[in-house]
Motif scaffolding. Structure first.
Motif, PDB file in Angstrom:
ATOM      1  N   GLU A 189     -33.688 -27.143  18.849  1.00 49.93           N
ATOM      2  CA  GLU A 189     -33.072 -27.913  17.767  1.00 49.93           C
ATOM      3  C   GLU A 189     -33.082 -29.409  18.058  1.00 49.93           C
ATOM      4  O   GLU A 189     -33.350 -30.226  17.168  1.00 49.93           O
ATOM      5  CB  GLU A 189     -31.625 -27.450  17.561  1.00 49.93           C
ATOM      6  CG  GLU A 189     -31.510 -26.060  16.966  1.00 49.93           C
ATOM      7  CD  GLU A 189     -30.066 -25.559  16.958  1.00 49.93           C
ATOM      8  OE1 GLU A 189     -29.160 -26.374  17.242  1.00 49.93           O
ATOM      9  OE2 GLU A 189     -29.852 -24.369  16.697  1.00 49.93           O
ATOM     10  N   THR A 190     -32.770 -29.797  19.294  1.00 47.82           N
ATOM     11  CA  THR A 190     -32.592 -31.216  19.612  1.00 47.82           C
ATOM     12  C   THR A 190     -33.801 -31.823  20.303  1.00 47.82           C
ATOM     13  O   THR A 190     -33.943 -33.050  20.351  1.00 47.82           O
ATOM     14  CB  THR A 190     -31.370 -31.414  20.535  1.00 47.82           C
ATOM     15  OG1 THR A 190     -31.625 -30.783  21.797  1.00 47.82           O
ATOM     16  CG2 THR A 190     -30.121 -30.809  19.915  1.00 47.82           C
ATOM     17  N   ASP A 248     -22.219 -24.931  21.501  1.00 44.08           N
ATOM     18  CA  ASP A 248     -21.808 -26.100  20.709  1.00 44.08           C
ATOM     19  C   ASP A 248     -20.471 -26.658  21.186  1.00 44.08           C
ATOM     20  O   ASP A 248     -20.271 -27.875  21.203  1.00 44.08           O
ATOM     21  CB  ASP A 248     -21.741 -25.732  19.226  1.00 44.08           C
ATOM     22  CG  ASP A 248     -23.117 -25.395  18.653  1.00 44.08           C
ATOM     23  OD1 ASP A 248     -24.128 -25.728  19.308  1.00 44.08           O
ATOM     24  OD2 ASP A 248     -23.171 -24.806  17.559  1.00 44.08           O
ATOM     25  N   MET A 255     -30.938 -39.024  18.254  1.00 41.44           N
ATOM     26  CA  MET A 255     -30.156 -37.979  18.928  1.00 41.44           C
ATOM     27  C   MET A 255     -30.588 -37.887  20.382  1.00 41.44           C
ATOM     28  O   MET A 255     -31.775 -37.933  20.697  1.00 41.44           O
ATOM     29  CB  MET A 255     -30.356 -36.633  18.221  1.00 41.44           C
ATOM     30  CG  MET A 255     -29.577 -35.490  18.857  1.00 41.44           C
ATOM     31  SD  MET A 255     -29.844 -33.916  18.019  1.00 41.44           S
ATOM     32  CE  MET A 255     -29.084 -34.249  16.432  1.00 41.44           C
ATOM     33  N   SER A 256     -29.621 -37.749  21.293  1.00 40.30           N
ATOM     34  CA  SER A 256     -29.920 -37.649  22.718  1.00 40.30           C
ATOM     35  C   SER A 256     -30.696 -36.369  23.016  1.00 40.30           C
ATOM     36  O   SER A 256     -30.483 -35.324  22.390  1.00 40.30           O
ATOM     37  CB  SER A 256     -28.618 -37.644  23.522  1.00 40.30           C
ATOM     38  OG  SER A 256     -27.891 -38.826  23.325  1.00 40.30           O
ATOM     39  N   ARG A 257     -31.592 -36.468  23.966  1.00 36.25           N
ATOM     40  CA  ARG A 257     -32.260 -35.263  24.438  1.00 36.25           C
ATOM     41  C   ARG A 257     -31.291 -34.437  25.276  1.00 36.25           C
ATOM     42  O   ARG A 257     -30.403 -34.964  25.945  1.00 36.25           O
ATOM     43  CB  ARG A 257     -33.455 -35.600  25.317  1.00 36.25           C
ATOM     44  CG  ARG A 257     -34.682 -36.084  24.643  1.00 36.25           C
ATOM     45  CD  ARG A 257     -35.874 -36.020  25.591  1.00 36.25           C
ATOM     46  NE  ARG A 257     -35.592 -36.552  26.927  1.00 36.25           N
ATOM     47  CZ  ARG A 257     -36.436 -36.441  27.962  1.00 36.25           C
ATOM     48  NH1 ARG A 257     -37.583 -35.817  27.822  1.00 36.25           N
ATOM     49  NH2 ARG A 257     -36.116 -36.960  29.142  1.00 36.25           N
ATOM     50  N   ALA A 283     -30.804 -24.388  21.591  1.00 39.76           N
ATOM     51  CA  ALA A 283     -30.353 -25.783  21.538  1.00 39.76           C
ATOM     52  C   ALA A 283     -31.500 -26.733  21.835  1.00 39.76           C
ATOM     53  O   ALA A 283     -31.643 -27.781  21.187  1.00 39.76           O
ATOM     54  CB  ALA A 283     -29.212 -26.003  22.530  1.00 39.76           C
ATOM     55  N   GLN A 297     -20.387 -34.467  25.122  1.00 38.18           N
ATOM     56  CA  GLN A 297     -20.699 -35.712  24.400  1.00 38.18           C
ATOM     57  C   GLN A 297     -19.479 -36.617  24.307  1.00 38.18           C
ATOM     58  O   GLN A 297     -19.608 -37.838  24.236  1.00 38.18           O
ATOM     59  CB  GLN A 297     -21.204 -35.393  22.990  1.00 38.18           C
ATOM     60  CG  GLN A 297     -22.561 -34.725  22.929  1.00 38.18           C
ATOM     61  CD  GLN A 297     -23.721 -35.699  23.106  1.00 38.18           C
ATOM     62  OE1 GLN A 297     -23.517 -36.882  23.355  1.00 38.18           O
ATOM     63  NE2 GLN A 297     -24.936 -35.195  22.988  1.00 38.18           N
TER      64      GLN A 297
END
Length: 498
Positions: free
Chosen positions: A34-35, A451, A1-3, A31, A458
């Motif tokens: 989470e990421t 989101d 997953m991208s930072r 966020a 994205q």
């Protein structure tokens, strides 16, 4: 997953629930947790001498990267162009706009320098989300340094109509810089419409709608996307916070002071865009017109200081102190002070509990991007006995909170009438209005805002996959030169014209 890389003028305090933990902090910090990712920006420190150094702090999966500013850069970038030029113009106060070419050069120079500090910290698949008006040229500076990552921008304040924006001399350079982002986010559809109007009529660009998703904008040789993403809150968390604080000392003290009087409450940063003087005069008009409410209602205005070193803010503070003193002198009694004007900051938990106590939330900015105080007030209410929100039509929140009493903030009589209506509103109507607004707040909470924006960022197309060695090398050379050096000036010029 991208930072995820968050870039904002100030890096928000890490202590959750603290006095400055607003919508940006709550929404994006979740966020990042989470990421995994980084929050990059100014530390808030201003150096009188020496060379600013970047500071990295790891907190779990989140890296906080902060850097100080030297005095010259603070004066030109922050006090000057950001807050003496852009802030009044974007809030439709062209009469207060101050412009100096050197400040604009400093604004571009600092954006270029900040971008150069970030470049060595980036990875090829990072997604970059830049926030607010201080950083309009940031993507342009990153592109000049060879960065091809996806870069989004969210404007937290209003975007002005074209004829207002034209009052800012370098308006074209600013909009061209915005077009270096891949996705632009605005608080409301009217803000988006104002941007598109400029693109079509001033930049001779095009705007195309799609069956679903953001608009496609073509201007200045770039193709980008743009949409409205109204920022929200976590209403149920605020409700729990408010309920938990009901028995706390601040609320008990407030109730003891009121002696069963009804409470009208406002919370705003001390700023000329908030309509504070008009608000005080509308409360005065309420007491003039409705003698039965005298000694039966109090107005609590909490206005924490902001930008205290700028003359416009010093003036508004003096004006408010004068107005509150005059109105209290006119109507006060031995056991009643009509206006409680407090010039300090409180933690969010205390404010939420006070909101729950207030019979009326009084939110009447002359112009505001969203105004989360309106949403927090509604969220904090007891659903069995909720208060009423009186809300300016020029706050972004008015696009969503149809259960509020919507007012024009320059109409003193209209606001006084709305206050009287709110204070006398039957319970069943208050409950229905509150219920409808809570549905809206839950469906569009801050996670939905975040989101939706990240999904669209994205999905943007084009070659946004990495950064060549040349870009990294250029960054290193600039980073060594410092924000106010000759190389910094050269990079600023290149970032605006390249």
């Amino acid at each position: 997953m991208s930072r995820l890389i968050i870039v904002s003028n100030r890096v928000a305090p890490i202590s959750e629930g603290g006095p400055a933990a607003g919508g940006l902090a709550v929404g994006v910090y979740d966020a990042l947790k989470e990421t995994g990712g980084m929050w990059f920006g100014w530390s808030g420190d201003v150096l009188s001498s020496g060379q600013p150094q970047i500071k990295l702090e790891e907190r779990g999966p989140v890296t906080f990267a902060t850097v100080s500013l030297v005095r010259r850069d603070y004066d030109q970038y922050y006090r000057g162009f950001s807050n003496a030029t852009l802030w009044p113009a974007f809030h439709y106060r062209a009469d207060l706009l101050q412009y100096d070419r050197h400040d604009f050069e400093g604004y571009r120079r600092v954006n270029a320098w900040l971008a150069q500090q970030l470049v060595p910290l980036l990875r090829e698949d990072d997604v970059i989300w830049v926030h607010d008006y201080h950083l309009i040229p940031f993507a342009q500076a990153l592109r000049a340094a060879g960065v091809n990552n996806r870069i989004g921008f969210f404007l937290h304040i209003p975007f002005p109509a074209s004829q207002v924006l034209l009052a800012v001399p370098p308006h074209r350079e600013l909009v061209e810089a915005l077009c270096s982002f891949d996705l632009l986010g605005f608080q409301t559809t009217p803000d988006l419409r104002a941007f598109c109007d400029y693109i079509i009529n001033e930049a001779q660009g095009t705007v195309r709608a799609s069956a679903s998703g953001p608009l496609t904008v073509q201007a200045f040789g770039r193709t980008l996307r743009a949409s409205a993403y109204p920022i929200g809150v976590y209403p149920d968390e605020i409700a729990e916070l408010a309920k938990a604080g009901e028995r706390g000392k601040p609320v008990r003290t407030m109730k003891a002071t009121l002696h069963s009087r009804k409470l009208i409450m406002s919370v705003d940063r001390l700023d000329y865009s908030k309509g504070l003087v008009e608000r005080f005069r509308a409360f005065e008009r309420l007491l003039e017109n409705t003698a039965a409410l005298r000694n039966k209602v109090s107005f609590l205005q909490i206005a924490p200081p902001t930008r205290a070193d700028m003359h416009a803010y010093q003036d508004i503070r003096l004006q408010l102190e004068g107005e509150s003193g005059r109105i209290n002198g006119r109507f006060a009694e031995l056991d009643w002070t009509p206006i409680l004007y407090i010039h300090r900051q409180y933690e969010r938990s205390v404010l939420a509990a006070l909101f729950r106590t207030a019979h009326v939330g009084y939110v009447t900015p002359l112009r505001d991007g969203m105004n989360l105080v309106a949403k927090e007030y509604v969220s904090a209410q007891d659903p069995e006995n909720p208060g009423v929100l009186v809300l300016s039509r020029f706050a972004g929140a008015a696009q969503e909170l149809e259960g509020a009493l919507i007012v024009n903030p320059v109409d003193v009589d209209g606001m006084a009438e709305a206050l009287a209506q709110a204070l006398g509103m039957p319970l069943a109507e208050r409950q229905a209005r509150h219920r409808d607004m809570m549905v809206q707040l839950r469906e569009n909470n801050v996670s939905v805002w975040r989101d939706n924006f990240m999904r669209d960022l994205q999905n943007v197309g084009g070659a946004k996959r990495g950064r060549g060695a040349k870009g990294r090398g250029a960054a290193g050379a600039e980073r060594a030169s410092g924000p106010s050096g000759a190389s910094g000036k050269k990079a600023a010029r290149e970032s605006v014209t390249g």
